[in-house]
Design an enzyme around this catalytic site. Structure first.
Site, PDB file in Angstrom:
ATOM      1  N   LYS A 218       0.860  -1.204   0.000  1.00 52.29           N
ATOM      2  CA  LYS A 218       0.000   0.000   0.000  1.00 52.29           C
ATOM      3  C   LYS A 218       0.886   1.241   0.000  1.00 52.29           C
ATOM      4  O   LYS A 218       0.690   2.157  -0.806  1.00 52.29           O
ATOM      5  CB  LYS A 218      -0.890   0.007   1.241  1.00 52.29           C
ATOM      6  N   ASN A 219       1.884   1.276   0.872  1.00 48.60           N
ATOM      7  CA  ASN A 219       2.662   2.508   1.024  1.00 48.60           C
ATOM      8  C   ASN A 219       3.693   2.717  -0.070  1.00 48.60           C
ATOM      9  O   ASN A 219       4.340   3.761  -0.122  1.00 48.60           O
ATOM     10  CB  ASN A 219       3.296   2.550   2.414  1.00 48.60           C
TER      11      ASN A 219
ATOM     12  N   ARG B   5      -4.538   9.445   3.993  1.00 43.62           N
ATOM     13  CA  ARG B   5      -3.305  10.259   4.079  1.00 43.62           C
ATOM     14  C   ARG B   5      -2.634  10.382   2.704  1.00 43.62           C
ATOM     15  O   ARG B   5      -1.954  11.370   2.447  1.00 43.62           O
ATOM     16  CB  ARG B   5      -2.355   9.586   5.069  1.00 43.62           C
TER      17      ARG B   5
ATOM     18  N   CYS C 211      -5.310   7.517   9.336  1.00 44.62           N
ATOM     19  CA  CYS C 211      -5.590   6.916  10.641  1.00 44.62           C
ATOM     20  C   CYS C 211      -5.355   7.947  11.754  1.00 44.62           C
ATOM     21  O   CYS C 211      -4.394   8.706  11.714  1.00 44.62           O
ATOM     22  CB  CYS C 211      -4.682   5.721  10.869  1.00 44.62           C
TER      23      CYS C 211
ATOM     24  N   ARG D 212      -0.682  14.301  13.082  1.00 42.38           N
ATOM     25  CA  ARG D 212      -0.293  14.134  11.672  1.00 42.38           C
ATOM     26  C   ARG D 212      -0.221  15.475  10.921  1.00 42.38           C
ATOM     27  O   ARG D 212      -0.891  15.709   9.921  1.00 42.38           O
ATOM     28  CB  ARG D 212      -1.238  13.153  10.970  1.00 42.38           C
ATOM     29  N   PRO D 213       0.580  16.380  11.398  1.00 40.43           N
ATOM     30  CA  PRO D 213       0.726  17.676  10.720  1.00 40.43           C
ATOM     31  C   PRO D 213       1.403  17.524   9.358  1.00 40.43           C
ATOM     32  O   PRO D 213       1.916  16.446   9.027  1.00 40.43           O
ATOM     33  CB  PRO D 213       1.612  18.472  11.675  1.00 40.43           C
TER      34      PRO D 213
ATOM     35  N   ASP E  40       4.382   0.684  12.008  1.00 38.78           N
ATOM     36  CA  ASP E  40       3.203   0.029  11.429  1.00 38.78           C
ATOM     37  C   ASP E  40       3.072  -1.421  11.853  1.00 38.78           C
ATOM     38  O   ASP E  40       2.079  -2.075  11.522  1.00 38.78           O
ATOM     39  CB  ASP E  40       3.242   0.109   9.892  1.00 38.78           C
TER      40      ASP E  40
ATOM     41  N   ILE F  22       7.088   7.157  17.168  1.00 40.94           N
ATOM     42  CA  ILE F  22       6.771   7.872  15.919  1.00 40.94           C
ATOM     43  C   ILE F  22       5.452   8.626  16.008  1.00 40.94           C
ATOM     44  O   ILE F  22       5.368   9.799  15.637  1.00 40.94           O
ATOM     45  CB  ILE F  22       6.715   6.882  14.718  1.00 40.94           C
TER      46      ILE F  22
ATOM     47  N   ARG G 279      -8.690  -0.887   4.065  1.00 40.42           N
ATOM     48  CA  ARG G 279      -7.909   0.194   3.426  1.00 40.42           C
ATOM     49  C   ARG G 279      -6.529  -0.316   3.024  1.00 40.42           C
ATOM     50  O   ARG G 279      -5.930   0.175   2.087  1.00 40.42           O
ATOM     51  CB  ARG G 279      -7.731   1.364   4.408  1.00 40.42           C
TER      52      ARG G 279
HETATM   53  C1  EPZ Z   1       3.709   7.126   6.301  1.00 39.56           C
HETATM   54  O1  EPZ Z   1       2.877   8.074   6.920  1.00 39.56           O
HETATM   55  C2  EPZ Z   1       2.874   5.866   6.167  1.00 39.56           C
HETATM   56  N1  EPZ Z   1       1.706   6.129   5.335  1.00 39.56           N
HETATM   57  C3  EPZ Z   1       2.426   5.405   7.555  1.00 39.56           C
HETATM   58  O2  EPZ Z   1       1.707   4.186   7.385  1.00 39.56           O
HETATM   59  C4  EPZ Z   1       3.660   5.141   8.402  1.00 39.56           C
HETATM   60  O3  EPZ Z   1       3.257   4.784   9.706  1.00 39.56           O
HETATM   61  C5  EPZ Z   1       4.519   6.414   8.458  1.00 39.56           C
HETATM   62  O4  EPZ Z   1       4.850   6.836   7.126  1.00 39.56           O
HETATM   63  C6  EPZ Z   1       5.805   6.203   9.226  1.00 39.56           C
HETATM   64  O5  EPZ Z   1       6.528   5.174   8.657  1.00 39.56           O
HETATM   65  C7  EPZ Z   1       1.844   6.130   3.987  1.00 39.56           C
HETATM   66  O6  EPZ Z   1       2.934   5.931   3.459  1.00 39.56           O
HETATM   67  C8  EPZ Z   1       0.606   6.402   3.186  1.00 39.56           C
HETATM   68  P1  EPZ Z   1       5.592  10.448   8.539  1.00 39.56           P
HETATM   69  P2  EPZ Z   1       3.346   9.623   7.002  1.00 39.56           P
HETATM   70  O7  EPZ Z   1       5.496  11.723   7.807  1.00 39.56           O
HETATM   71  O8  EPZ Z   1       4.140   9.959   5.798  1.00 39.56           O
HETATM   72  C9  EPZ Z   1       5.528  13.717  12.028  1.00 39.56           C
HETATM   73  C10 EPZ Z   1      -0.092   2.708   7.605  1.00 39.56           C
HETATM   74  O9  EPZ Z   1      -0.618   2.123   8.576  1.00 39.56           O
HETATM   75  N2  EPZ Z   1       5.362  14.713  10.942  1.00 39.56           N
HETATM   76  O10 EPZ Z   1       6.795   9.577   8.335  1.00 39.56           O
HETATM   77  O11 EPZ Z   1       2.156  10.432   7.335  1.00 39.56           O
HETATM   78  C11 EPZ Z   1       4.310  12.830  12.165  1.00 39.56           C
HETATM   79  O12 EPZ Z   1       3.328  13.456  12.988  1.00 39.56           O
HETATM   80  C12 EPZ Z   1       0.314   4.151   7.752  1.00 39.56           C
HETATM   81  O13 EPZ Z   1       0.159   2.183   6.514  1.00 39.56           O
HETATM   82  C13 EPZ Z   1       5.368  16.061  11.285  1.00 39.56           C
HETATM   83  O14 EPZ Z   1       5.505  16.441  12.451  1.00 39.56           O
HETATM   84  O15 EPZ Z   1       4.308   9.567   8.267  1.00 39.56           O
HETATM   85  C14 EPZ Z   1       4.877  11.597  12.804  1.00 39.56           C
HETATM   86  O16 EPZ Z   1       5.011  11.823  14.192  1.00 39.56           O
HETATM   87  C15 EPZ Z   1       0.045   4.706   9.133  1.00 39.56           C
HETATM   88  N3  EPZ Z   1       5.222  16.989  10.285  1.00 39.56           N
HETATM   89  C16 EPZ Z   1       6.275  11.491  12.177  1.00 39.56           C
HETATM   90  O17 EPZ Z   1       6.571  12.794  11.664  1.00 39.56           O
HETATM   91  C17 EPZ Z   1       5.069  16.602   8.973  1.00 39.56           C
HETATM   92  O18 EPZ Z   1       4.955  17.472   8.092  1.00 39.56           O
HETATM   93  C18 EPZ Z   1       6.371  10.465  11.037  1.00 39.56           C
HETATM   94  O19 EPZ Z   1       5.394  10.770  10.095  1.00 39.56           O
HETATM   95  C19 EPZ Z   1       5.057  15.221   8.659  1.00 39.56           C
HETATM   96  C20 EPZ Z   1       5.221  14.298   9.661  1.00 39.56           C
END
Ligand code: EPZ
Length: 418
Positions: A22-23, A94, A118, A123-124, A307, A329, A399
């Site tokens: 998916k990702n 997302r 989710c 999730r900023p 995940d 995370i 999903r």
């Molecule tokens: C991706 O989400 C994945 N989703 C998530 O999988 C996965 O858990 C995550 O990466 C971490 O590996 C997809 O690829 C569609 P991040 P993403 O930006 O990109 C903070 C699943 O179950 N952050 O790596 O949204 C954020 O709040 C899903 O398949 C900011 O602060 O994750 C988090 O604490 C769930 N500002 C950390 O960084 C930002 O602008 C990691 O988030 C972006 C992120």
């Protein structure tokens, strides 16, 4: 409301071909918008998040055909209407965030609401928007929506405060059309990011440092007809591995890359779960009992993936002692604790740590799903529990997991959708 009904106690045995990731497929579908030729994606999972991505692609006027049986998606983005994305399309997941980088690159403008996803934390998207600003975009955002405009994106050095997967992907998707070189420092190293880079290179982009923390991107995309095969879903493999572990099973997962268990395999061994590798499979043989883990922290790749955290909690609920999980995370990824307690688990949380005292057995219960991976974790618990477990609202699970009930039934699990 539909639910998964599970009778526990049936060991999983046999072989299963694991779906595409998916990702990985979500950014690949977004990237296809940058190719004025035809992009054929093979091995795509049949999941609702992919349906939503294709709905948005078609909204932009692209042709997009999906053959659910073969897992092939064909996209032609010769003509793209540069317009906003409707709120309901954006809010539901997302992955919609990835259209920001692509539309800035292709159209020089995008207006959209904040993405959904989710509810595992706030999730900023500040890392994404700050990066676009550094590339010369005018970024305005209010309570509800974001407007980005940029006549010409310019390459620059972008140091991410955290190796955010989505922000890394969004910057790459914008940078392949920017003037000059973009350097991403502290890039996410997840394999799904490398998959995106590999396909963009097939489309003509010049990307160096793929899979590392420092990525250099130069433009070069041209109209090409390309074909790309999506990597197997490493989180789905891990989920099925844990389901085999708690049922005393022995399964083989057919996958299209050998490093599929990176970040997951070490913990399997420490829990007493045996892994054997072949050219195109990983075999999971459950130990007699689950050895508890004194402490494990979720980390960016190649660490233990967030995940897999909920699924691990279900397994350690049956461990032979005390385990501690630290979720580093996301801020709110312990939704399943309340549900596992209904099954007789012994878990308490303090801040971002969960203290799990393994119990001899879990009992079936009626459980509520609140996020994708938590839902999969509750199915794992139900497969191990005594009696019947009802997992309400499979929508979250569907999903990201393709035909999970059919697959687990094929392996001998007693689960069906009702
Ligand atoms: C991706 O989400 C994945 N989703 C998530 O999988 C996965 O858990 C995550 O990466 C971490 O590996 C997809 O690829 C569609 P991040 P993403 O930006 O990109 C903070 C699943 O179950 N952050 O790596 O949204 C954020 O709040 C899903 O398949 C900011 O602060 O994750 C988090 O604490 C769930 N500002 C950390 O960084 C930002 O602008 C990691 O988030 C972006 C992120």
């Amino acid at each position: 409301m539909q639910s998964y009904i599970i009778e526990g106690g049936y060991p999983l045995k046999g072989e299963i071909r694991v779906q595409g990731s998916k990702n990985a497929v979500l950014p690949l579908v977004a990237a296809a918008l940058l190719n004025e030729g035809t992009t054929v994606l093979n091995g795509c999972p049949d999941i609702s998040d992919v349906d939503k991505m294709l709905e948005i692609i078609r909204h932009f006027g692209c042709e997009a055909y999906q053959d659910r049986d073969s897992g092939t998606i064909t996209i032609n983005a010769a003509s793209v209407h540069c317009e906003d994305i409707p709120e309901d399309m954006v809010r539901s997941f997302r992955g919609s965030m990835l259209f920001m980088g692509v539309m800035l690159a292709r159209c020089g403008h995008i207006e959209m609401n904040y993405p959904g996803g989710c509810m595992i934390g706030e999730r900023p998207v500040n890392y994404h928007l700050d990066a676009f600003r550094e590339m010369g975009a005018d970024v305005v955002y209010g309570k509800d929506n974001i407007v980005c405009t940029c006549k010409t994106l310019k390459g620059c050095k972008i140091a991410l405060p955290f190796p955010s997967v989505g922000a890394t992907e969004n910057v790459i998707l914008a940078a392949v059309k920017a003037v000059g070189t973009t350097m991403i420092i502290n890039a996410a190293m997840e394999p799904e990011v490398a998959e995106l880079c590999n396909m963009l290179c097939l489309m003509g982009a010049d990307i160096k440092g793929i899979g590392s923390k420092i990525i250099l991107i130069r433009k070069g995309i041209e109209k090409r007809n390309i074909r790309y095969t999506v990597m197997s879903d490493r989180i789905v493999v891990g989920t099925y591995a844990y389901a085999a572990a708690v049922t005393g099973g022995d399964i083989s997962c057919i996958v299209n890359r050998q490093d599929i268990m990176t970040g997951i395999s070490v913990l399997c061994k420490r829990m007493g779960i045996k892994l054997k590798y072949g050219n195109d499979y990983v075999r999971i043989i459950s130990g007699k009992n689950i050895t508890s883990i004194p402490y494990i922290k979720t980390e960016p790749y190649p660490g233990f993936p967030t995940d897999m955290q909920s699924q691990l909690m279900s397994v350690l609920s049956l461990g032979n002692g005390m385990s501690v999980i630290e979720e580093s995370i996301f801020e709110k990824r312990y939704h399943i604790v309340s549900e596992l307690l209904k099954m007789g688990a012994d878990i308490r949380t303090e801040g971002n740590r969960a203290y799990i005292c393994g119990v001899k057995s879990l009992k079936g219960a009626k459980l509520e799903v609140k996020d994708l991976r938590g839902g999969a974790a509750l199915i794992i618990a139900g497969l191990a529990a005594d009696g019947t477990t009802t997992v309400l609202d499979p929508g979250y699970i569907d999903r990201g997991y393709e035909k999970i009930a059919d697959n687990l039934s094929e392996l001998g699990g007693n689960i069906h959708l009702a």
